[in-house]
Design a protein around this motif. Structure first.
Motif, PDB file in Angstrom:
ATOM      1  N   ALA A  42       0.782  -1.234  -0.123  1.00 33.71           N
ATOM      2  CA  ALA A  42       0.037  -0.189  -0.028  1.00 33.71           C
ATOM      3  C   ALA A  42       1.014   1.236   0.030  1.00 33.71           C
ATOM      4  O   ALA A  42       1.982   0.992   0.456  1.00 33.71           O
ATOM      5  CB  ALA A  42      -0.947  -0.055   1.104  1.00 33.71           C
ATOM      6  N   GLU A  43       0.106   2.358  -0.421  1.00 28.31           N
ATOM      7  CA  GLU A  43       0.992   3.344  -0.344  1.00 28.31           C
ATOM      8  C   GLU A  43       0.351   4.696  -0.174  1.00 28.31           C
ATOM      9  O   GLU A  43      -1.068   4.771  -0.384  1.00 28.31           O
ATOM     10  CB  GLU A  43       1.763   3.782  -1.815  1.00 28.31           C
ATOM     11  CG  GLU A  43       0.689   3.949  -2.949  1.00 28.31           C
ATOM     12  CD  GLU A  43       1.049   4.114  -4.255  1.00 28.31           C
ATOM     13  OE1 GLU A  43       2.164   4.366  -4.408  1.00 28.31           O
ATOM     14  OE2 GLU A  43       0.419   3.797  -5.379  1.00 28.31           O
ATOM     15  N   LEU A  44       0.601   5.965   0.593  1.00 34.47           N
ATOM     16  CA  LEU A  44       0.047   7.051   0.826  1.00 34.47           C
ATOM     17  C   LEU A  44      -0.014   7.748  -0.327  1.00 34.47           C
ATOM     18  O   LEU A  44       0.960   7.973  -1.255  1.00 34.47           O
ATOM     19  CB  LEU A  44       0.933   7.875   2.036  1.00 34.47           C
ATOM     20  CG  LEU A  44       0.091   9.186   2.525  1.00 34.47           C
ATOM     21  CD1 LEU A  44      -1.065   8.754   3.134  1.00 34.47           C
ATOM     22  CD2 LEU A  44       1.168   9.898   3.521  1.00 34.47           C
ATOM     23  N   LEU A  45      -1.142   8.317  -0.688  1.00 32.00           N
ATOM     24  CA  LEU A  45      -1.321   8.991  -1.727  1.00 32.00           C
ATOM     25  C   LEU A  45      -1.437  10.593  -1.786  1.00 32.00           C
ATOM     26  O   LEU A  45      -1.499  11.152  -2.862  1.00 32.00           O
ATOM     27  CB  LEU A  45      -2.873   8.465  -2.496  1.00 32.00           C
ATOM     28  CG  LEU A  45      -3.083   7.033  -2.739  1.00 32.00           C
ATOM     29  CD1 LEU A  45      -4.558   6.793  -3.365  1.00 32.00           C
ATOM     30  CD2 LEU A  45      -1.951   6.421  -3.842  1.00 32.00           C
ATOM     31  N   VAL A  46      -1.124  11.137  -0.779  1.00 32.94           N
ATOM     32  CA  VAL A  46      -1.067  12.529  -0.767  1.00 32.94           C
ATOM     33  C   VAL A  46       0.363  12.613   0.061  1.00 32.94           C
ATOM     34  O   VAL A  46       1.130  11.608   0.535  1.00 32.94           O
ATOM     35  CB  VAL A  46      -1.956  12.958   0.372  1.00 32.94           C
ATOM     36  CG1 VAL A  46      -3.497  12.734  -0.152  1.00 32.94           C
ATOM     37  CG2 VAL A  46      -1.966  12.380   1.784  1.00 32.94           C
ATOM     38  N   PRO A  47       0.980  13.887   0.024  1.00 37.28           N
ATOM     39  CA  PRO A  47       2.281  14.221   0.701  1.00 37.28           C
ATOM     40  C   PRO A  47       2.400  13.642   1.965  1.00 37.28           C
ATOM     41  O   PRO A  47       1.302  13.842   2.986  1.00 37.28           O
ATOM     42  CB  PRO A  47       2.303  15.763   0.465  1.00 37.28           C
ATOM     43  CG  PRO A  47       1.441  15.998  -0.425  1.00 37.28           C
ATOM     44  CD  PRO A  47       0.459  15.145  -0.818  1.00 37.28           C
ATOM     45  N   GLU A  48       3.449  13.272   2.481  1.00 41.41           N
ATOM     46  CA  GLU A  48       3.756  12.693   3.794  1.00 41.41           C
ATOM     47  C   GLU A  48       3.465  13.807   4.980  1.00 41.41           C
ATOM     48  O   GLU A  48       2.985  13.415   6.029  1.00 41.41           O
ATOM     49  CB  GLU A  48       5.202  12.191   3.880  1.00 41.41           C
ATOM     50  CG  GLU A  48       5.528  11.420   5.088  1.00 41.41           C
ATOM     51  CD  GLU A  48       4.803  10.074   5.181  1.00 41.41           C
ATOM     52  OE1 GLU A  48       4.125   9.706   6.261  1.00 41.41           O
ATOM     53  OE2 GLU A  48       4.908   9.342   4.142  1.00 41.41           O
ATOM     54  N   SER A  49       3.676  15.027   4.619  1.00 47.94           N
ATOM     55  CA  SER A  49       3.577  15.925   5.385  1.00 47.94           C
ATOM     56  C   SER A  49       2.147  16.416   5.810  1.00 47.94           C
ATOM     57  O   SER A  49       1.911  17.159   6.816  1.00 47.94           O
ATOM     58  CB  SER A  49       4.249  17.219   4.994  1.00 47.94           C
ATOM     59  OG  SER A  49       3.691  17.851   3.720  1.00 47.94           O
ATOM     60  N   GLN A  50       1.159  15.816   4.887  1.00 47.83           N
ATOM     61  CA  GLN A  50      -0.278  16.047   5.209  1.00 47.83           C
ATOM     62  C   GLN A  50      -0.752  15.497   6.312  1.00 47.83           C
ATOM     63  O   GLN A  50      -0.680  14.144   6.414  1.00 47.83           O
ATOM     64  CB  GLN A  50      -0.836  15.946   3.794  1.00 47.83           C
ATOM     65  CG  GLN A  50      -2.443  16.333   3.922  1.00 47.83           C
ATOM     66  CD  GLN A  50      -3.099  16.112   2.435  1.00 47.83           C
ATOM     67  OE1 GLN A  50      -2.530  16.419   1.593  1.00 47.83           O
ATOM     68  NE2 GLN A  50      -4.546  15.648   2.419  1.00 47.83           N
ATOM     69  N   GLN A  51      -1.360  16.026   7.244  1.00 36.38           N
ATOM     70  CA  GLN A  51      -1.556  15.373   8.503  1.00 36.38           C
ATOM     71  C   GLN A  51      -3.383  14.893   8.329  1.00 36.38           C
ATOM     72  O   GLN A  51      -3.586  13.872   9.233  1.00 36.38           O
ATOM     73  CB  GLN A  51      -1.467  16.264   9.552  1.00 36.38           C
ATOM     74  CG  GLN A  51       0.117  16.583   9.953  1.00 36.38           C
ATOM     75  CD  GLN A  51       1.036  15.166  10.111  1.00 36.38           C
ATOM     76  OE1 GLN A  51       0.557  14.426  10.918  1.00 36.38           O
ATOM     77  NE2 GLN A  51       1.747  14.850   9.268  1.00 36.38           N
ATOM     78  N   LYS A  52      -4.005  15.502   7.732  1.00 42.31           N
ATOM     79  CA  LYS A  52      -5.475  15.356   7.765  1.00 42.31           C
ATOM     80  C   LYS A  52      -5.601  14.883   6.079  1.00 42.31           C
ATOM     81  O   LYS A  52      -5.074  15.139   5.319  1.00 42.31           O
ATOM     82  CB  LYS A  52      -6.136  16.535   7.772  1.00 42.31           C
ATOM     83  CG  LYS A  52      -6.159  17.224   9.279  1.00 42.31           C
ATOM     84  CD  LYS A  52      -7.029  18.016   9.676  1.00 42.31           C
ATOM     85  CE  LYS A  52      -7.266  18.346  11.060  1.00 42.31           C
ATOM     86  NZ  LYS A  52      -8.031  19.700  11.431  1.00 42.31           N
ATOM     87  N   GLY A  53      -6.781  14.087   6.103  1.00 40.46           N
ATOM     88  CA  GLY A  53      -7.025  13.520   4.701  1.00 40.46           C
ATOM     89  C   GLY A  53      -6.054  12.835   4.043  1.00 40.46           C
ATOM     90  O   GLY A  53      -5.697  12.625   3.102  1.00 40.46           O
ATOM     91  N   ARG A  54      -5.468  11.582   4.981  1.00 41.67           N
ATOM     92  CA  ARG A  54      -4.160  10.862   4.536  1.00 41.67           C
ATOM     93  C   ARG A  54      -5.018   9.692   3.826  1.00 41.67           C
ATOM     94  O   ARG A  54      -5.295   8.611   4.260  1.00 41.67           O
ATOM     95  CB  ARG A  54      -3.453  10.361   5.700  1.00 41.67           C
ATOM     96  CG  ARG A  54      -2.793  11.539   6.198  1.00 41.67           C
ATOM     97  CD  ARG A  54      -1.945  11.084   7.552  1.00 41.67           C
ATOM     98  NE  ARG A  54      -0.779  10.303   7.316  1.00 41.67           N
ATOM     99  CZ  ARG A  54       0.291  10.393   6.855  1.00 41.67           C
ATOM    100  NH1 ARG A  54       0.549  11.786   6.463  1.00 41.67           N
ATOM    101  NH2 ARG A  54       1.326   9.579   6.591  1.00 41.67           N
ATOM    102  N   LEU A  55      -4.886   9.752   2.400  1.00 39.74           N
ATOM    103  CA  LEU A  55      -5.626   8.751   1.580  1.00 39.74           C
ATOM    104  C   LEU A  55      -4.520   7.713   1.262  1.00 39.74           C
ATOM    105  O   LEU A  55      -3.502   7.913   0.621  1.00 39.74           O
ATOM    106  CB  LEU A  55      -5.969   9.510   0.284  1.00 39.74           C
ATOM    107  CG  LEU A  55      -7.067   8.924  -0.622  1.00 39.74           C
ATOM    108  CD1 LEU A  55      -8.472   8.494   0.161  1.00 39.74           C
ATOM    109  CD2 LEU A  55      -7.220   9.600  -1.880  1.00 39.74           C
ATOM    110  N   TYR A  56      -4.965   6.470   1.318  1.00 39.31           N
ATOM    111  CA  TYR A  56      -4.187   5.224   0.975  1.00 39.31           C
ATOM    112  C   TYR A  56      -4.771   4.434  -0.192  1.00 39.31           C
ATOM    113  O   TYR A  56      -5.846   4.520  -0.642  1.00 39.31           O
ATOM    114  CB  TYR A  56      -3.942   4.179   2.282  1.00 39.31           C
ATOM    115  CG  TYR A  56      -3.190   4.846   3.277  1.00 39.31           C
ATOM    116  CD1 TYR A  56      -1.833   4.732   3.729  1.00 39.31           C
ATOM    117  CD2 TYR A  56      -3.908   5.580   4.120  1.00 39.31           C
ATOM    118  CE1 TYR A  56      -1.073   5.144   4.663  1.00 39.31           C
ATOM    119  CE2 TYR A  56      -3.295   6.279   5.208  1.00 39.31           C
ATOM    120  CZ  TYR A  56      -1.827   5.899   5.425  1.00 39.31           C
ATOM    121  OH  TYR A  56      -1.082   6.363   6.334  1.00 39.31           O
ATOM    122  N   GLY A  57      -3.697   3.992  -1.034  1.00 45.04           N
ATOM    123  CA  GLY A  57      -4.134   2.876  -2.150  1.00 45.04           C
ATOM    124  C   GLY A  57      -3.313   1.881  -2.100  1.00 45.04           C
ATOM    125  O   GLY A  57      -2.132   1.613  -1.564  1.00 45.04           O
TER     126      GLY A  57
END
Length: 229
Positions: free
Chosen positions: A59-74
């Motif tokens: 799996a991977e994080l689909l938004v920047p690592e620094s983003q603390q809210k709305g951390r979307l995974y795929g």
């Protein structure tokens, strides 16, 4: 061991990872909070599963690592292939049985007598049906039915993943040893339609050859008796 199979086995060996991958495969992506709400899993279990899946490149994080809210995974490309491998193997009818319900009770008795301290489970697997016996109810509590079905199907249906330690005259592997997170599983073909899976603790220090010889001797006799009936 191929990377895809290794990842498929990693997914299958945890119901939390399997459930999270089910969700991501169906929806394309997901927030931890939404995955938890829609799968009835506790959010800490979802977060841990996602962390483990990321570490394995599934799996991977689909938004920047620094983003603390709305951390979307795929799922990654590897994750999609591995999950597809798992999904294809969720087809077997599996029954958890006591010793009386196992197709070869003499095999269980002999394995428990020789390897009782290390033995976790024994499965008798035919093309569309399997019977599995656990050495203790505590071990059974570690798995749900779908996870068991996936593990059993994947281990039986996959081609040998490492060179066999010993070959039959026909050139087919006599046994293959798979390493899971908490156990070793030995796959032994009794005949063309029956495979035996024997799960032992990872610390198992008795010769696998001895375990295999016992299993082949008893199961082949049992298979022959069945064919003559």
């Amino acid at each position: 061991m191929t990377e895809t199979w290794d990842s498929a086995g990693y997914i299958a060996s945890s119901r939390y990872r399997l459930t999270v991958c089910d969700y991501l495969a169906e929806h394309g992506s997901g927030l931890p909070s939404r995955i938890a709400a829609e799968t009835d899993l506790a959010q800490p279990h979802v977060s841990r599963a996602l962390s483990e899946l990321r570490e394995q490149g599934i799996a991977e994080l689909l938004v920047p690592e620094s983003q603390q809210k709305g951390r979307l995974y795929g799922l990654t490309d590897l994750g999609e292939l591995a999950y597809e491998r798992v999904a294809l193997d969720q087809r077997i009818e599996l029954s958890v049985v006591d010793s009386d319900g196992f197709p070869d009770s003499s095999l269980l008795a002999e394995l428990e007598a020789q390897h009782g301290g290390d033995l976790r489970a024994v499965a008798w697997v035919e093309p569309t049906k399997a019977w599995i016996h656990f050495s203790s109810s505590a071990l059974l509590d570690e798995y749900d039915e779908e996870t068991l079905k996936t593990i059993v199907s994947t281990l039986v249906n996959e081609e040998p993943l490492t060179e066999s330690l010993e070959d039959l005259p026909a050139g087919q592997p006599e046994y293959v040893v798979f390493g899971l997170e908490e156990a070793l599983v030995v796959r032994i073909p009794a005949d063309d339609d029956v495979n035996i899976l024997i799960s032992v603790d990872r610390s198992f220090d008795t010769g696998v050859e001895s375990l295999t010889e016992t299993c082949l001797k008893l199961t082949r006799a049992s298979v022959l008796d069945t064919e003559m009936d």
